[in-house]
Design an enzyme around this catalytic site. Structure first.
Site, short mmCIF file in Angstrom:
data_model
loop_
_atom_site.label_atom_id
_atom_site.label_comp_id
_atom_site.label_asym_id
_atom_site.label_seq_id
_atom_site.Cartn_x
_atom_site.Cartn_y
_atom_site.Cartn_z
N GLN A 1 0.82 -1.20 0.00
CA GLN A 1 0.00 0.00 0.00
C GLN A 1 0.86 1.26 0.00
O GLN A 1 2.05 1.22 0.30
CB GLN A 1 -0.91 0.00 1.23
CG GLN A 1 -0.17 -0.13 2.55
CD GLN A 1 -0.97 -0.84 3.63
OE1 GLN A 1 -2.19 -0.84 3.62
NE2 GLN A 1 -0.27 -1.44 4.60
N HIS B 1 -8.94 3.61 19.21
CA HIS B 1 -8.21 2.48 19.79
C HIS B 1 -8.83 1.98 21.10
O HIS B 1 -8.85 0.79 21.37
CB HIS B 1 -6.73 2.84 19.99
CG HIS B 1 -5.99 2.95 18.69
ND1 HIS B 1 -5.22 4.04 18.34
CD2 HIS B 1 -5.93 2.11 17.63
CE1 HIS B 1 -4.71 3.86 17.14
NE2 HIS B 1 -5.12 2.70 16.69
N GLY C 1 -2.68 -11.90 8.29
CA GLY C 1 -3.52 -12.34 9.40
C GLY C 1 -4.49 -13.44 8.99
O GLY C 1 -4.81 -14.32 9.79
N ASP D 1 -7.87 -5.12 13.69
CA ASP D 1 -7.76 -3.69 13.44
C ASP D 1 -7.22 -3.55 12.02
O ASP D 1 -6.03 -3.29 11.82
CB ASP D 1 -6.82 -3.07 14.48
CG ASP D 1 -6.65 -1.58 14.28
OD1 ASP D 1 -7.42 -0.97 13.52
OD2 ASP D 1 -5.73 -1.02 14.90
N GLY D 2 -8.10 -3.76 11.07
CA GLY D 2 -7.65 -3.82 9.68
C GLY D 2 -8.08 -2.62 8.87
O GLY D 2 -8.81 -1.75 9.35
N ASP E 1 -9.75 -0.93 5.21
CA ASP E 1 -11.00 -1.16 4.47
C ASP E 1 -10.86 -2.40 3.58
O ASP E 1 -9.75 -2.80 3.24
CB ASP E 1 -11.33 0.06 3.59
CG ASP E 1 -11.78 1.24 4.45
OD1 ASP E 1 -12.09 1.01 5.63
OD2 ASP E 1 -11.82 2.36 3.93
N1 SAM Z 1 -7.73 2.28 12.29
C1 SAM Z 1 -7.49 2.08 10.95
C2 SAM Z 1 -8.67 2.30 10.06
O1 SAM Z 1 -9.72 1.74 10.26
O2 SAM Z 1 -8.53 3.07 9.12
C3 SAM Z 1 -6.78 0.84 10.67
C4 SAM Z 1 -5.50 0.83 11.42
S1 SAM Z 1 -4.23 -0.22 11.04
C5 SAM Z 1 -3.03 0.93 10.45
C6 SAM Z 1 -4.65 -1.25 9.71
C7 SAM Z 1 -3.53 -2.22 9.39
O3 SAM Z 1 -4.07 -3.44 8.89
C8 SAM Z 1 -2.55 -1.72 8.34
O4 SAM Z 1 -1.31 -1.49 8.96
C9 SAM Z 1 -2.49 -2.84 7.31
O5 SAM Z 1 -1.19 -3.08 6.82
C10 SAM Z 1 -3.03 -4.02 8.13
N2 SAM Z 1 -3.55 -5.13 7.32
C11 SAM Z 1 -4.31 -5.06 6.20
N3 SAM Z 1 -4.54 -6.28 5.71
C12 SAM Z 1 -3.93 -7.16 6.55
C13 SAM Z 1 -3.83 -8.59 6.57
N4 SAM Z 1 -4.39 -9.35 5.63
N5 SAM Z 1 -3.13 -9.16 7.61
C14 SAM Z 1 -2.55 -8.40 8.58
N6 SAM Z 1 -2.62 -7.05 8.58
C15 SAM Z 1 -3.30 -6.43 7.60
#
Ligand code: SAM
Length: 281
Positions: A32, A63, A139, A157-158, A160
């Site tokens: 990304q 959070h 994940g 906490d992923g 979109d």
């Molecule tokens: N609070 C935020 C929001 O809703 O906009 C999300 C916070 S956090 C930064 C989201 C994280 O999920 C990102 O760092 C991203 O790299 C991670 N992520 C996305 N897909 C993932 C996956 N398949 N496995 C693990 N982490 C993932």
């Protein structure tokens, strides 16, 4: 996007922007686009793929709600799994609970973690906690493994459901999360804006209901995010989300910016449009 503004455009019809005081990080990782900049009101901000993700000024709204309802209602909260959460804010809130013995965090993008450690250290202030095990990986693949010890709490906490976050919105993924929970365990996730992303919200509710007997969305403000009103969801095999463990609540409540006992109870109250939408699922 100009150099002076960070603009998030939602489906080419809705745009919010912050004037950039200073850029700290701009890169394209394997997964990304990553931007970190300083702004008025919100302080330092993380953008992923053009979407506002977290900010020093407003991160606590998100959070604390992401973490505490599950942590105080699960039967036990010793072994916790976090998927995503690369900025470190969710891990920090989990590790404020003294009962936590281990937190496994599985984040797909090591570049997000490195950039946030460097430029958003006030949000991710628990990286050095010895209870934290950080795994850089997917994940969805992690919870598909059959060789894991059960977790008391699993938090998602992923991002979109586009790009790397897509695999985290499927019925199969939710089923795997349920299979990884200990008895009395709770799975909690951010489940999008119930207002401007209502199709994502209701689709997630339907898929969660297919995987878990007990599914309770809850709500709160998230001032940084497009539309401001946000949802999270508490899913389990029948844990009452309003049955609070007093000792666990007492350990963290006074140190919270937003969350407290009354907020916990109020967050699970469903506005009419949610009730009506859920009744149609
Ligand atoms: N609070 C935020 C929001 O809703 O906009 C999300 C916070 S956090 C930064 C989201 C994280 O999920 C990102 O760092 C991203 O790299 C991670 N992520 C996305 N897909 C993932 C996956 N398949 N496995 C693990 N982490 C993932």
């Amino acid at each position: 996007m100009s150099d002076d503004w960070f603009e998030e455009t939602y489906r080419e019809v809705f745009r919010v922007g912050l004037r950039v005081k200073k850029w700290f990080h701009r890169s394209q990782s394997e997964f990304q686009r990553i931007d970190i900049f300083d702004s008025e009101i919100f302080g330092r901000v993380l953008g992923l793929d053009g979407v506002l993700n977290t900010s020093e000024g407003a991160e606590a709204f998100y959070h604390e709600q992401m973490v505490h309802p599950a942590m105080v209602s699960a039967r036990s909260a010793r072994r916790v799994l976090l998927i995503g959460g690369g900025d470190g804010g969710t891990a920090r809130e989990v590790l404020r609970h003294p009962c936590v013995e281990s937190l496994v965090m599985v984040e797909i993008d090591g570049e997000v973690v490195e950039a946030c450690k460097r430029h958003l250290s006030t949000i991710g202030s628990a990286w050095e906690d010895p209870r934290l095990e950080l795994i850089i990986g997917d994940g969805a693949a992690y919870v598909a493994r059959g060789d894991l010890e059960p977790f008391d709490v699993i938090l998602l906490d992923g991002t979109d459901p586009e790009g790397p976050g897509e695999a985290l919105y499927t019925a199969n993924f939710y089923g795997n999360c349920r299979a990884r929970l200990a008895e009395g365990g709770v799975f909690a996730l951010q489940s999008a804006s119930p207002f401007i992303q209502r199709e994502i919200f209701f689709r997630a509710q339907a898929r969660l209901r297919a995987a878990f007997p007990s599914v309770h969305p809850y709500f709160g403000p998230a001032p940084l995010y497009c539309s401001g009103v946000w949802s999270w969801t508490h899913a389990s095999d029948g844990v009452d989300p309003l049955a609070i463990d007093e000792a666990r609540l007492a350990a963290i409540e006074a140190g919270c910016f937003y969350y407290n006992r009354e907020i916990h109870r109020a967050a699970f109250v469903q506005p009419n449009f949610i009730r009506q939408g859920l009744a149609k699922l």
